[in-house]
Design an enzyme around this catalytic site. Structure first.
Site, PDB file in Angstrom:
ATOM      1  N   LYS A  85     -40.995  40.387  51.762  1.00 37.62           N
ATOM      2  CA  LYS A  85     -39.603  40.031  52.121  1.00 37.62           C
ATOM      3  C   LYS A  85     -38.899  41.103  52.925  1.00 37.62           C
ATOM      4  O   LYS A  85     -38.961  42.250  52.633  1.00 37.62           O
ATOM      5  CB  LYS A  85     -38.731  39.694  50.760  1.00 37.62           C
TER       6      LYS A  85
HETATM    7  C1  E4P Z   1     -33.185  34.708  47.910  1.00 35.63           C
HETATM    8  O1  E4P Z   1     -34.502  34.959  48.229  1.00 35.63           O
HETATM    9  C2  E4P Z   1     -32.334  35.663  47.473  1.00 35.63           C
HETATM   10  O2  E4P Z   1     -33.319  36.267  46.241  1.00 35.63           O
HETATM   11  C3  E4P Z   1     -31.344  35.350  46.670  1.00 35.63           C
HETATM   12  O3  E4P Z   1     -31.242  33.764  46.519  1.00 35.63           O
HETATM   13  C4  E4P Z   1     -30.040  35.803  46.889  1.00 35.63           C
HETATM   14  O4  E4P Z   1     -28.818  35.532  46.314  1.00 35.63           O
HETATM   15  P1  E4P Z   1     -27.662  36.013  45.859  1.00 35.63           P
HETATM   16  O5  E4P Z   1     -26.343  35.671  47.082  1.00 35.63           O
HETATM   17  O6  E4P Z   1     -27.348  35.147  44.622  1.00 35.63           O
HETATM   18  O7  E4P Z   1     -27.619  37.293  45.689  1.00 35.63           O
END
Ligand code: E4P
Length: 218
Positions: A85
Site C-alpha cells: 500500500k
Molecule cells: C482503506 O484501505 C483504508 O484502510 C481505510 O478504509 C481508511 O479508512 P478511514 O477513513 O476509516 O481511516
C-alpha cells in the site's frame, strides 16, 4: 467484490469463513487502533495465514529509497499475497512505478479525487483506493468520482482496479458498488450491519417456533 478492512486475526478468520470477502486491507492507523504496538511481521503473517487473496500492507517511510526497502521487506513475507500500500504523492508514484516494474502488486492509497486515481493507474498501480468517508467529511460526493474513473479506466483498457475504502455506513458500500467500484473494503462492524435485519430475525423466529409447536394432523 468485498475486501475486509481490518487487522484483527480473529475477525479475519470469522469473516473469511462466511465466504463473502476475498482480500484484506490494513493501514498503520487500523493496526495501531486495533492491536497497539504489535510486531507488524507477526501480525501480517497471521492475517495471511487466515485469509485468501491480497493483503495490503502500508508503507510508513517517506523517501523513495526507504519506501522501496520497506516494500521489498514486506513483499518477502508472502510474495504471492502481499500488496504494497503506497500513500499517494510524487514519491508514491515513483515507488508504484518501480514496484510495477518488478511485478510487485501495489495499492495506491489515501486518494480523494479522479486525477490522483488516474495518475496512480497510469504509474502501474494494481489497485487505486478512494476514501469515501473522508471525501464526504470534506463536503463532496465520492460517487461521481468512482463512475468517472471506472469509465476512463475501462475505455483505456487499464488493468487497475478501483477500491473504495473509508466506509462508515452500509449505504456507502451500496453506493460505491452502484457507481462502479470493482471492490469495496469494509470494516467488520459494517459487514455485520449488512447481515442484520430485524424482519429477517423475526421471520426466522416465527418459522422455528411454528416448527417446534407443530401438532399432528390426521
Ligand atoms: C482503506 O484501505 C483504508 O484502510 C481505510 O478504509 C481508511 O479508512 P478511514 O477513513 O476509516 O481511516
Amino acid at each position: 467484490m468485498l475486501f475486509l478492512d481490518s487487522s484483527v486475526p480473529d475477525e479475519v478468520t470469522t469473516i473469511f469463513d462466511w465466504g463473502v470477502v476475498c482480500g484484506v486491507t490494513t493501514n498503520p492507523l487500523i493496526i495501531a487502533r486495533e492491536l497497539g504496538a504489535i510486531d507488524l511481521e507477526t501480525c501480517i503473517r497471521e492475517i495471511v495465514a487466515r485469509s485468501t487473496g491480497p493483503v495490503s500492507v502500508e508503507l510508513t517511510t517517506e523517501t523513495p529509497e526507504a519506501m522501496l526497502d520497506e516494500a521489498l521487506g514486506y513483499h518477502a513475507w508472502a510474495p504471492d499475497r502481499i500488496c504494497i500500500k503506497v500513500p499517494f504523492s510524487e514519491v508514491g508514484l515513483q515507488v508504484i512505478h518501480k514496484l510495477a516494474g518488478r511485478e510487485i502488486a501495489t495499492n495506491a492509497t489515501c486518494m480523494m479525487n479522479f486525477s490522483q486515481l488516474y495518475l496512480a493507474a497510469l504509474a502501474g498501480a494494481t489497485y487505486v483506493s478512494l476514501f469515501s468517508g473522508r471525501i464526504r467529511d470534506m463536503g463532496y460526493e465520492p460517487g461521481p468520482i468512482i463512475t468517472e474513473t471506472r469509465a476512463i479506466l475501462d475505455r483505456e483498457g487499464s488493468p487497475a482496479k478501483i477500491i473504495v475504502g473509508s466506509i462508515r455506513h452500509v449505504a456507502d458500500v451500496v453506493a460505491a458498488l452502484q457507481h462502479g467500484a470493482h471492490i469495496v473494503t469494509v470494516p467488520p462492524a459494517i459487514i455485520r450491519k449488512m447481515i442484520w435485519n430485524p424482519r429477517t430475525e423475526s421471520t426466522i423466529r416465527e418459522f422455528n417456533e411454528a416448527w417446534k409447536n407443530r401438532s399432528q394432523k390426521e
